[in-house]
Write an enzyme that holds these catalytic residues in place. Structure first.
Site, PDB file in Angstrom:
ATOM      1  N   THR A  33       0.836  -1.196   0.000  1.00 26.71           N
ATOM      2  CA  THR A  33       0.000   0.000   0.000  1.00 26.71           C
ATOM      3  C   THR A  33       0.870   1.246   0.000  1.00 26.71           C
ATOM      4  O   THR A  33       1.980   1.246   0.526  1.00 26.71           O
ATOM      5  CB  THR A  33      -0.960   0.025   1.207  1.00 26.71           C
ATOM      6  OG1 THR A  33      -1.757   1.201   1.165  1.00 26.71           O
ATOM      7  CG2 THR A  33      -0.194  -0.014   2.520  1.00 26.71           C
ATOM      8  N   HIS A  92      -7.932   1.727   6.053  1.00 29.53           N
ATOM      9  CA  HIS A  92      -9.167   1.891   6.804  1.00 29.53           C
ATOM     10  C   HIS A  92      -9.707   0.514   7.173  1.00 29.53           C
ATOM     11  O   HIS A  92      -9.057  -0.508   6.962  1.00 29.53           O
ATOM     12  CB  HIS A  92     -10.172   2.707   5.992  1.00 29.53           C
ATOM     13  CG  HIS A  92      -9.660   4.065   5.628  1.00 29.53           C
ATOM     14  ND1 HIS A  92      -9.514   5.082   6.542  1.00 29.53           N
ATOM     15  CD2 HIS A  92      -9.202   4.566   4.436  1.00 29.53           C
ATOM     16  CE1 HIS A  92      -9.010   6.155   5.936  1.00 29.53           C
ATOM     17  NE2 HIS A  92      -8.804   5.870   4.675  1.00 29.53           N
ATOM     18  N   HIS A 118      -9.642  -2.332   4.594  1.00 34.76           N
ATOM     19  CA  HIS A 118      -8.339  -2.933   4.324  1.00 34.76           C
ATOM     20  C   HIS A 118      -7.984  -3.966   5.394  1.00 34.76           C
ATOM     21  O   HIS A 118      -7.437  -5.037   5.092  1.00 34.76           O
ATOM     22  CB  HIS A 118      -7.256  -1.850   4.277  1.00 34.76           C
ATOM     23  CG  HIS A 118      -7.475  -0.817   3.228  1.00 34.76           C
ATOM     24  ND1 HIS A 118      -7.993   0.418   3.519  1.00 34.76           N
ATOM     25  CD2 HIS A 118      -7.260  -0.840   1.884  1.00 34.76           C
ATOM     26  CE1 HIS A 118      -8.085   1.128   2.399  1.00 34.76           C
ATOM     27  NE2 HIS A 118      -7.648   0.390   1.398  1.00 34.76           N
ATOM     28  N   VAL A 135     -14.624  -5.152  -0.916  1.00 36.54           N
ATOM     29  CA  VAL A 135     -15.563  -5.455   0.152  1.00 36.54           C
ATOM     30  C   VAL A 135     -16.455  -4.247   0.408  1.00 36.54           C
ATOM     31  O   VAL A 135     -16.070  -3.106   0.110  1.00 36.54           O
ATOM     32  CB  VAL A 135     -14.826  -5.848   1.451  1.00 36.54           C
ATOM     33  CG1 VAL A 135     -14.067  -7.149   1.270  1.00 36.54           C
ATOM     34  CG2 VAL A 135     -13.885  -4.745   1.903  1.00 36.54           C
ATOM     35  N   LYS A 162       4.161  58.943  -8.214  1.00 30.99           N
ATOM     36  CA  LYS A 162       5.617  58.936  -8.017  1.00 30.99           C
ATOM     37  C   LYS A 162       6.388  59.178  -9.317  1.00 30.99           C
ATOM     38  O   LYS A 162       7.600  59.380  -9.283  1.00 30.99           O
ATOM     39  CB  LYS A 162       6.053  57.596  -7.416  1.00 30.99           C
ATOM     40  CG  LYS A 162       5.535  57.364  -6.011  1.00 30.99           C
ATOM     41  CD  LYS A 162       6.065  56.042  -5.447  1.00 30.99           C
ATOM     42  CE  LYS A 162       5.570  55.815  -4.014  1.00 30.99           C
ATOM     43  NZ  LYS A 162       6.066  54.521  -3.475  1.00 30.99           N
TER      44      LYS A 162
END
Length: 574
Positions: free
Chosen positions: A199, A204, A207, A334, A516
């Site tokens: 990975t 999470h 996994h 999943v 200026k």
């Protein structure tokens, strides 16, 4: 016992060369040397510790050509990614490099000598052929292709190395295993079947579930083996990711899993990279390797199409399973079943079952906005780590980069915005006006294009550091060149918001209102290289807001900018 190394022998140069450490270290003081890039450093570390077995050095031309064309070294062993040491023509000339000469390879972080390479050959690669064969494309939207053409130097050096010492690390030392160390760890724990999980992203709950399921089906243990070298540009930094991995490890059944860090420089090479990853995990002792959909894929090409098919990586590695003696474990998608509070493979969910999922895009949105991230998706400990390094936009810094002609009103806008942000509170506010920066940071610079670009680069660097610290930064240089402005955007956007505001006040108005008399001096030739008179201004085509003080009041312009920041979540409720 752990899986046999690729080629049958673990090519651990540290063990092989330990007896001549003093000799090699002494010799390193007498030889020419080069300082390695980040990628070269990762490659050398894995050559030295045996992670790239059966390699014993950087590939010579014959091995390079064989790997590019046929996925094999000249000795017949599978190897899918060329491991090369690139040098410039200037390096070759200044160091007088040639076959049979010896060269010290130094760590870019501390200049320590790590190894000595005996040069076998020096050759010029066909980078287009390498890109097409290795990456399947010469499209510069592929990060590996872009790196090859824009960063990798013109020549490659081939030759075996002798190890002096391993790179020194100060972070996560307990999780940095060499192949030999990890194999000894497995032996101590009596692990004989090991499923490796690759990975480069945070993990999470899904996994964790899929790795546990994969291990139990195969009666194996789990090696969480994340990449902590170079990954895809824009990925979350490895410090954050490792803190996530550390927080998720206690969620595994006791004794099922271990965490080891892999100092790999990824190429994002899809199928070839998956095969390479399998070889590396075999060298680290794994017997099984999880390969997901579009494994190591870089996304889409310049035509908006995926560089690789979803299952090309699984298919390529499966083709060589018998030869590699490492089993492919397909990554099962999943999904969460709220009624039973469990994750199930998508293809096993009964029709009509209520399911929940949060996409990566939705997760990033919730992190940006501070919205709730449910515990069924990720563990609170993981969310806490992510929120620490990815706070909501209301707590992030940002830079307003005002560009326009001299006397266009950008300084007035900048000062007004500074007052408004100070009134709101909640963030430190920094104002970087052009003249102040020229006096404090760039006093030695002139007004050539090169010097102007250097000035903007300095502003970009300072703004990026302030943005990273959570400040509101208002930068107001003339910044006449598009390339320099784009570079500044790239420097800053990594850490927070960046807004390019084109103060598009007409040049005529700037001249008429110039009390200026600076424009008058430029027009008379008293001042040379003045933007809008005898030096160009490239009109921005990527401005987030275009304003004009000849048509709008300063208050109206500030209000317009505030509404933009509020819409994007940078100001408002905190």
């Amino acid at each position: 016992m752990a899986n046999a190394p690729h080629g049958g022998v673990l090519k651990d140069a540290h063990v092989r060369d330990a007896h001549k450490y003093d000799e090699l270290l002494g010799e390193s003081k007498t030889l020419p040397s080069i300082v390695l890039t980040d990628r070269q450093l990762c490659d050398l570390e894995l050559i030295m510790n045996g992670g790239f077995s059966p390699l014993e050095g950087f590939m010579n031309q014959k091995d390079y050509i064989s790997v590019v064309k046929d996925l094999r070294l000249c000795n017949g062993y599978l190897f899918s990614i060329p491991i090369t040491l690139d040098v410039s023509e200037q390096d070759i000339k200044s160091l007088e490099l040639a076959p049979n000469k010896r060269l010290v390879l130094r760590d870019l972080r501390d200049d320590e000598p790590l190894a000595i390479i005996t040069i076998q050959d020096i050759y010029r690669p066909d980078k287009v052929e390498e890109a097409r064969k290795v990456f399947g494309s010469n499209d510069h939207d592929h990060p590996g292709v872009k790196y090859l053409h824009t960063t990798v130097k013109e020549y490659y050096i081939g030759g075996n190395i002798e190890a002096i010492q391993a790179p020194t690390y100060y972070d996560y030392i307990a999780h940095r295993f060499t192949p030999a160390e990890l194999r000894a760890h497995f032996k101590k724990l009596n692990w004989t079947r090991v499923v490796a999980f690759q990975t480069r992203n945070p993990m999470h709950r899904a996994h964790r579930e899929l790795t546990v399921r994969a291990a139990r089906i195969r009666q194996a243990n789990v090696l969480i083996h994340p990449v902590v070298g170079l990954t895809k540009p824009g990925d979350i930094d490895h410090y954050t990711r490792v803190r996530v991995y550390q927080s998720i490890m206690p969620k595994y059944p006791n004794g099922l899993a271990t965490l080891g860090l892999l100092p790999l420089a990824m190429r994002m090479g899809g199928p070839r990279e998956a095969l390479w990853h399998a070889i590396i995990r075999k060298n680290f002792g794994a017997t099984h390797f999880i390969i997901g959909r579009d494994h190591a894929g870089p996304g889409k090409n310049s035509k908006g199409e995926a560089f690789y098919g979803d299952y090309e990586s699984q298919e390529l590695v499966a083709k060589y399973t018998d030869e590699l003696q490492i089993e492919v474990v397909p990554f099962q998608m999943v999904t969460y079943i709220p009624d039973s509070d469990e994750y199930m493979p998508v293809d096993e969910v009964p029709k009509g079952t209520n399911t929940l999922n949060i996409s990566g895009t939705e997760l990033r949105r919730r992190l940006r906005s501070g919205a709730h991230i449910p515990e069924w998706f990720s563990y609170p400990e993981v969310v806490k780590v992510l929120r620490e390094t990815h706070p909501p936009r209301s707590k992030q810094g940002f830079t307003l980069f005002l560009t326009g002609y001299y006397n266009s009103g950008k300084d007035h806008i900048g000062r007004a915005l500074q007052v408004v942000f100070n009134e709101q509170g909640g963030r430190p506010v920094s104002l970087l006006l052009g003249e102040i920066v020229r006096h404090e940071l760039s006093s030695e610079l002139g007004f050539s294009k090169k010097d102007r670009d250097s000035n903007i680069s300095r502003i970009g660097f300072v703004s990026a550091e302030l943005t990273k610290a959570g400040a509101a930064v208002i930068a107001a240089p003339i910044a006449p060149f598009s390339e320099a402005r784009t570079h500044a955007r790239g420097q800053i956007e990594t850490y927070g918001g960046f807004y390019l505001i084109h103060v598009n006040t007409p040049l005529e108005h700037c001249i008429v209102t110039d009390r200026k008399g600076i424009y008058k001096k430029a027009q008379s030739g008293e001042i040379k290289g003045f933007t809008g008179v005898d030096d160009p201004y490239e009109i921005p085509t990527d401005a987030d807001i275009v304003v004009d003080v000849s048509k709008q009041s300063i208050s109206q312009i500030c209000h317009q900018i505030l509404l933009m920041l509020e819409k994007d979540g940078y100001i408002g409720e905190r």
